[in-house]
Structure formats: C-alpha cells, structure tokens
Design a protein around this motif. Structure first.
Motif, PDB file in Angstrom:
ATOM      1  N   PHE A 296     -22.240   4.523  65.226  1.00 35.85           N
ATOM      2  CA  PHE A 296     -23.793   4.364  64.630  1.00 35.85           C
ATOM      3  C   PHE A 296     -23.488   5.728  63.506  1.00 35.85           C
ATOM      4  CE2 PHE A 296     -27.815   5.712  64.229  1.00 35.85           C
ATOM      5  CZ  PHE A 296     -28.348   5.097  63.908  1.00 35.85           C
ATOM      6  N   GLU A 297     -22.523   6.980  63.848  1.00 37.55           N
ATOM      7  CA  GLU A 297     -22.847   8.164  62.313  1.00 37.55           C
ATOM      8  C   GLU A 297     -22.551   7.584  61.618  1.00 37.55           C
ATOM      9  OE1 GLU A 297     -21.813  11.681  64.951  1.00 37.55           O
ATOM     10  OE2 GLU A 297     -23.957  11.420  66.616  1.00 37.55           O
ATOM     11  N   TYR A 298     -21.135   7.236  62.208  1.00 36.60           N
ATOM     12  CA  TYR A 298     -20.116   7.018  60.696  1.00 36.60           C
ATOM     13  C   TYR A 298     -20.983   5.875  59.687  1.00 36.60           C
ATOM     14  CZ  TYR A 298     -16.340   4.564  57.773  1.00 36.60           C
ATOM     15  OH  TYR A 298     -15.667   4.608  57.428  1.00 36.60           O
ATOM     16  N   VAL A 299     -21.023   4.476  60.271  1.00 36.96           N
ATOM     17  CA  VAL A 299     -22.571   3.717  59.797  1.00 36.96           C
ATOM     18  C   VAL A 299     -23.556   3.653  58.662  1.00 36.96           C
ATOM     19  CG1 VAL A 299     -23.731   1.253  59.609  1.00 36.96           C
ATOM     20  CG2 VAL A 299     -21.351   1.927  61.571  1.00 36.96           C
ATOM     21  N   THR A 300     -24.068   5.123  59.429  1.00 35.50           N
ATOM     22  CA  THR A 300     -25.354   5.988  59.383  1.00 35.50           C
ATOM     23  C   THR A 300     -25.215   6.638  57.632  1.00 35.50           C
ATOM     24  OG1 THR A 300     -26.715   5.778  61.109  1.00 35.50           O
ATOM     25  CG2 THR A 300     -26.832   7.373  59.566  1.00 35.50           C
ATOM     26  N   LYS A 301     -23.931   6.992  58.062  1.00 34.22           N
ATOM     27  CA  LYS A 301     -22.880   7.615  57.220  1.00 34.22           C
ATOM     28  C   LYS A 301     -23.057   7.138  55.830  1.00 34.22           C
ATOM     29  CE  LYS A 301     -19.546  11.934  55.809  1.00 34.22           C
ATOM     30  NZ  LYS A 301     -18.219  12.242  56.929  1.00 34.22           N
ATOM     31  N   LEU A 302     -22.466   5.608  55.853  1.00 34.41           N
ATOM     32  CA  LEU A 302     -21.722   5.197  54.700  1.00 34.41           C
ATOM     33  C   LEU A 302     -23.191   5.141  54.179  1.00 34.41           C
ATOM     34  CD1 LEU A 302     -19.002   3.126  56.220  1.00 34.41           C
ATOM     35  CD2 LEU A 302     -19.219   5.191  54.471  1.00 34.41           C
ATOM     36  N   GLN A 303     -24.319   3.650  54.908  1.00 33.04           N
ATOM     37  CA  GLN A 303     -25.929   3.855  54.416  1.00 33.04           C
ATOM     38  C   GLN A 303     -25.860   5.316  53.406  1.00 33.04           C
ATOM     39  OE1 GLN A 303     -29.808   3.344  56.579  1.00 33.04           O
ATOM     40  NE2 GLN A 303     -29.862   1.309  55.884  1.00 33.04           N
ATOM     41  N   ASN A 304     -26.291   6.492  53.568  1.00 35.65           N
ATOM     42  CA  ASN A 304     -26.625   7.216  52.974  1.00 35.65           C
ATOM     43  C   ASN A 304     -26.102   7.312  51.965  1.00 35.65           C
ATOM     44  OD1 ASN A 304     -28.710   7.986  54.945  1.00 35.65           O
ATOM     45  ND2 ASN A 304     -26.974   8.915  56.478  1.00 35.65           N
ATOM     46  N   THR A 305     -24.343   6.826  52.469  1.00 36.21           N
ATOM     47  CA  THR A 305     -23.565   6.901  50.848  1.00 36.21           C
ATOM     48  C   THR A 305     -23.977   5.895  49.565  1.00 36.21           C
ATOM     49  OG1 THR A 305     -21.701   7.691  51.893  1.00 36.21           O
ATOM     50  CG2 THR A 305     -21.255   6.993  49.635  1.00 36.21           C
ATOM     51  N   LEU A 306     -24.742   4.845  50.014  1.00 34.16           N
ATOM     52  CA  LEU A 306     -24.690   3.975  49.345  1.00 34.16           C
ATOM     53  C   LEU A 306     -26.009   4.741  48.182  1.00 34.16           C
ATOM     54  CD1 LEU A 306     -24.823   1.168  48.399  1.00 34.16           C
ATOM     55  CD2 LEU A 306     -26.215   0.567  50.395  1.00 34.16           C
ATOM     56  N   ILE A 307     -27.032   4.994  49.990  1.00 29.56           N
ATOM     57  CA  ILE A 307     -28.350   5.664  48.528  1.00 29.56           C
ATOM     58  C   ILE A 307     -28.458   6.177  48.105  1.00 29.56           C
ATOM     59  CG2 ILE A 307     -31.051   6.077  49.045  1.00 29.56           C
ATOM     60  CD1 ILE A 307     -30.554   5.136  52.211  1.00 29.56           C
ATOM     61  N   GLU A 308     -27.132   7.128  47.537  1.00 31.83           N
ATOM     62  CA  GLU A 308     -27.544   8.899  47.136  1.00 31.83           C
ATOM     63  C   GLU A 308     -26.701   7.902  46.083  1.00 31.83           C
ATOM     64  OE1 GLU A 308     -28.087  11.524  47.172  1.00 31.83           O
ATOM     65  OE2 GLU A 308     -28.967  10.617  48.735  1.00 31.83           O
ATOM     66  N   VAL A 310     -26.994   4.345  44.371  1.00 29.75           N
ATOM     67  CA  VAL A 310     -27.764   4.019  44.191  1.00 29.75           C
ATOM     68  C   VAL A 310     -29.107   5.284  43.149  1.00 29.75           C
ATOM     69  CG1 VAL A 310     -29.645   1.999  43.232  1.00 29.75           C
ATOM     70  CG2 VAL A 310     -27.849   1.620  45.118  1.00 29.75           C
ATOM     71  N   LYS A 311     -28.962   5.236  43.941  1.00 35.87           N
ATOM     72  CA  LYS A 311     -30.402   7.076  42.930  1.00 35.87           C
ATOM     73  C   LYS A 311     -29.586   7.428  42.251  1.00 35.87           C
ATOM     74  CE  LYS A 311     -32.343   8.361  47.493  1.00 35.87           C
ATOM     75  NZ  LYS A 311     -32.933   9.858  48.398  1.00 35.87           N
ATOM     76  N   LEU A 312     -28.079   7.520  41.890  1.00 39.76           N
ATOM     77  CA  LEU A 312     -27.617   8.011  39.921  1.00 39.76           C
ATOM     78  C   LEU A 312     -28.276   7.287  38.795  1.00 39.76           C
ATOM     79  CD1 LEU A 312     -24.318   7.604  41.102  1.00 39.76           C
ATOM     80  CD2 LEU A 312     -25.242   9.654  41.218  1.00 39.76           C
ATOM     81  N   GLU A 313     -29.211   6.223  39.162  1.00 36.79           N
ATOM     82  CA  GLU A 313     -29.867   5.619  38.446  1.00 36.79           C
ATOM     83  C   GLU A 313     -30.841   5.403  38.970  1.00 36.79           C
ATOM     84  OE1 GLU A 313     -28.492   4.589  35.207  1.00 36.79           O
ATOM     85  OE2 GLU A 313     -26.355   5.097  35.437  1.00 36.79           O
ATOM     86  N   PRO A 314     -31.844   6.062  38.077  1.00 36.88           N
ATOM     87  CA  PRO A 314     -33.138   6.170  38.131  1.00 36.88           C
ATOM     88  C   PRO A 314     -34.017   4.645  38.041  1.00 36.88           C
ATOM     89  CG  PRO A 314     -32.868   7.827  36.891  1.00 36.88           C
ATOM     90  CD  PRO A 314     -31.599   6.745  36.813  1.00 36.88           C
ATOM     91  N   CYS A 315     -33.655   3.687  36.974  1.00 38.23           N
ATOM     92  CA  CYS A 315     -33.809   2.825  37.246  1.00 38.23           C
ATOM     93  C   CYS A 315     -34.155   1.331  38.201  1.00 38.23           C
ATOM     94  CB  CYS A 315     -33.170   1.773  36.322  1.00 38.23           C
ATOM     95  SG  CYS A 315     -32.138   1.488  36.166  1.00 38.23           S
TER      96      CYS A 315
END
Length: 437
Positions: A296-308, A310-315
C-alpha cells in the motif's frame, strides 16, 4: 505437446511445460494499461496476447453460453474468449486463457467458473484457464505471481494512468487532430521497448519517464476554449472498456466535451486498503499485514510520484491523492461498503465534482447491485453535499439500445451546456455606466 494435468476438482492446471508452449489470451479493458501489462508478462517469460476484437458477434457468442441475467462484463469477456477460440487464429491445443478473480462478494468472483462452464459447452474443455488473483484462490505450477512481477505491473499501471489522463486533457483541445493519440502510441512503444530490455520499472526510471511524458504532452499545440467537462465512473469494466460502454468516450468527444476517467491506481489502492481493513477488523497473519501495508505504501508513493510529475506543467490537472479521495466520503457512505467499487464509486463522483468535472456519467451493468447502491443510490446524497453535481446513471446490457443511452446522456449534456453558458456570463466583466456631466 504438454500433458493435461487436472487437480482433484477436475480443473486443468497450467503447468511449467505449458509456459513454454502455450499462448495466453488476455481480455481487453484498458488499451493503454493492458498493452503495457502484457509486455510485463512477456518480459517474465509468458507468451501473452491481448485481444482487441469487438463487435456484435462477441455479444452473441456470450449470450449463447452465459445467461443474460448474468453480469454484462462476464458475458462480454467470455464472448470475446469464445470468439477468439473459434476464429481459427489460435491452436486451441496450445492456448490458455487468463482472467482476474477477486474473491470478494462481487459476481466477478464467479467469472472464472462461468468461463469454464462456457468452454465445456462450446467444445473447448481442454483449454486451461488461469486465475489472476492475489488471494491464493487458485494456483498453477506454471504461473506464479512474484513481487518483481507485481512491481513491474504497478509501474505499467502508473504509466497507463499518466498517458490516459494527459491524453484526455489534451485531445479535446488539440489543434492538429490525432496529435495526442499519436504521442500515446509513441510512448507505449517506447515503454514497451524499455520493459523488454529490463528498464523503466525502477522509481528513478519512472520519475524520468513521467517527466518526459508530461513535457511532451505540454508541447502539443492546443486551443483551450471553454468546454463541457464530463467524468466517467461506474463498474470497472464498463467504465473503462469502450466495447462495454458503446464507445462512450468517443461519443462524448463528438459532443465536444472534455472527458475525465479516474485512473486505475486509485482502484488498486482501494483494493489493497480493503485487505488492511479486513485484517484489522477480523484478524489475520501479522506477516501478511506487513506485506500488504508495504505494498500500500509503495503504490501510494508511486501515485505521489505521478502527481508530482503532472504538476511540472501547470496546464494539467493532476490526479487526486487516494487519501483525499477517501476523506471525501467520510460521513457520506461507510468504509465497510466495499463490494465491487464500493465507497470508491461515490468518492470518485465527489472528487470529479470538486475538480470541475461536475457532469458525470455513471456507467453500470444492469443488475449490478454494488453500482446501483454506491452509484445510482448515492446521487441524491452527492447533490446534497455539492449541488453542482449533474449525474446520469446509464445501464449497459445486451438489450439496452445505444440510442436510448445516448439520448439520456444528451439530456445531461443539455443541462451542462446551460450551466457552462451561465458561468461564462458570470465571468464577463460588468460594464460600469459612465456619467456625463
């Protein structure tokens, strides 16, 4: 040729010899995700092929061997398998099928038994069926789920979610038609090549690839004019499989809408989280709890990686973190409601409304009790929580007509367009009267 070996129940085992000789057919649900997952299994030594067939003949094959009161996704998946075996494309003496088996209260747990029954009726009783599960329900000496395989599969899901999300946010506004889909195809090919060479799975690889993917999509020329934004939720197969929902995303695109389909990572976290709750509530092996918690913690970490990334481009609008999605239903629906999509279905609708996709199609198989309760049954409550919600539940089954389904969606879109027009009027600057003295 590998010898057929059966267990005490008469089930054909998928043996180590079969792993070398047999082609394993996988049903379609998510084109991007499943294309990458199939590459993972190929990288692990399995000869796997993703079925891409569709059409009315598959529904008819399903109706021949599955009762029409049975779950619609089961009918379609089994129909697709039988259609493939009858096509002459495969050597049925060297072909196996793979299907997920959840083990929960959902009718999906019975798909594998319905499939074997259908195979016997259709004359394919010697075709092995592999259960893809994490519950230890069925085991095969020639097919083993390992931790490295899980890690690689989760990586494929991360990439699939990223490509699906970015494609949906770009293709509705692209100036050059097809540019976004072409980039999706390019990245699926690139990632597949990385998987085949043993790369792309590590966290560092994912961070690098995701950043490149996000930047590539940001380069596509777009014209971001105001459009109706529509979210799609529902039973997992009907929500994602275009064949099951009568190409719902294409229809919404024709209606000039931007579509948002919540990713598969959220569903994966939901299922893992449920196992933790089960052990907390009813007891279980402490070692199993430790392993599941780590996953669970590993998959959560990967989801956070994806979120970060996507945030690289404000659009772009990044995915909502699972923990926030879960909090949205606190006091709305109980966390013990976890059959099928359970409370997550309600949570995804609240999440979509919160992020600006207040127009929602809730796609459900006819007679799917979890969806009727957590989807259709929660619409009134969701509107009480957030009155922006504009939700239409749509049933999908062999007897439902596409015209009726699309007309009901058009009624929802008519309200959505009125709301969008009202918003645009509100945004216009008010004219201040000028007094002449």
């Amino acid at each position: 040729m590998a010898k057929l070996i059966r267990d005490d129940s008469g089930r054909i085992l998928f043996t180590k010899e079969m792993k070398e000789e047999y082609t394993i057919l996988c049903p379609m649900m998510l084109p991007i995700h499943f294309s990458l997952v199939v590459e993972v299994f190929r990288n692990c030594g399995y000869k796997m092929e993703l079925l891409t067939t569709s059409g009315p003949n598959i529904v008819q094959e399903g109706l021949k061997y599955v009762h029409n009161d049975t779950c619609y996704p089961a009918l379609l998946v089994i129909g697709q398998f039988i259609d493939a075996l009858k096509s002459g494309k495969y050597d049925v003496d060297r072909t196996a099928l793979i299907i997920t088996q959840t083990g929960g209260g959902c009718r999906a747990s019975n798909y594998i038994h319905l499939l074997r029954k259908a195979l016997r009726k259709a004359g394919f009783s010697n075709v092995p069926v592999i259960s893809l599960n994490l519950s230890g329900l069925e085991k095969n000496p020639g097919f083993t789920i390992t931790l490295p395989m899980i890690r690689k599969t989760v990586a494929a899901i991360v990439y699939g979610d990223a490509l699906m999300l970015l494609n949906n946010q770009v293709k509705a506004y692209e100036i050059e038609p097809g540019a976004s889909q072409a980039l999706v195809d390019q990245w699926v090919h690139t990632l597949s090549e990385q998987f085949n060479s043993g790369h792309g799975y590590k966290l560092s690889d994912q961070k690098e690839n995701l950043a490149k993917i996000v930047h590539d999509f940001a380069k596509i020329k777009v014209n971001r004019v105001p459009k109706v934004k529509v979210g799609i939720v529902g039973e997992i197969y009907v929500k994602y499989a275009s064949f099951a929902n009568n190409h719902l995303e294409d229809f919404l695109a024709e209606q000039d809408c931007e579509v948002n389909v919540p990713g598969l990572l959220g569903f994966a976290l939901f299922k893992i989280d449920n196992r933790l709750d089960d052990i907390r509530l009813y007891g279980g092996n402490p070692a199993k709890f430790t392993v599941v918690k780590a996953l669970f913690e590993y998959v959560t970490k990967l989801q956070n990686t994806l979120i970060e990334a996507v945030k690289l481009e404000p659009c772009f609008l990044p995915p909502t973190p699972y923990e926030h999605t879960k909090k949205l239903v606190d006091g709305v629906i109980g966390y013990g409601d976890k059959m099928g999509e359970g409370w997550l279905l309600t949570a995804e609708m609240l999440e979509l409304v919160e992020t600006g996709y207040e127009n929602i199609v809730c796609a459900q198989p006819f007679g799917c009790l979890p969806n009727h309760i957590c989807g259709k049954g929660m619409i009134r409550k969701i509107k009480e929580v957030d009155d922006r919600a504009n939700i239409v539940p749509i049933d999908y089954d062999p007897s439902a007509t596409r015209v009726n389904q699309e007309n009901r969606i058009k009624l929802m879109l008519a309200v959505a367009r009125e709301n969008l027009a009202a918003k645009q009027v509100q945004k216009q600057p008010k004219k201040v009267p000028v007094s002449i003295t």
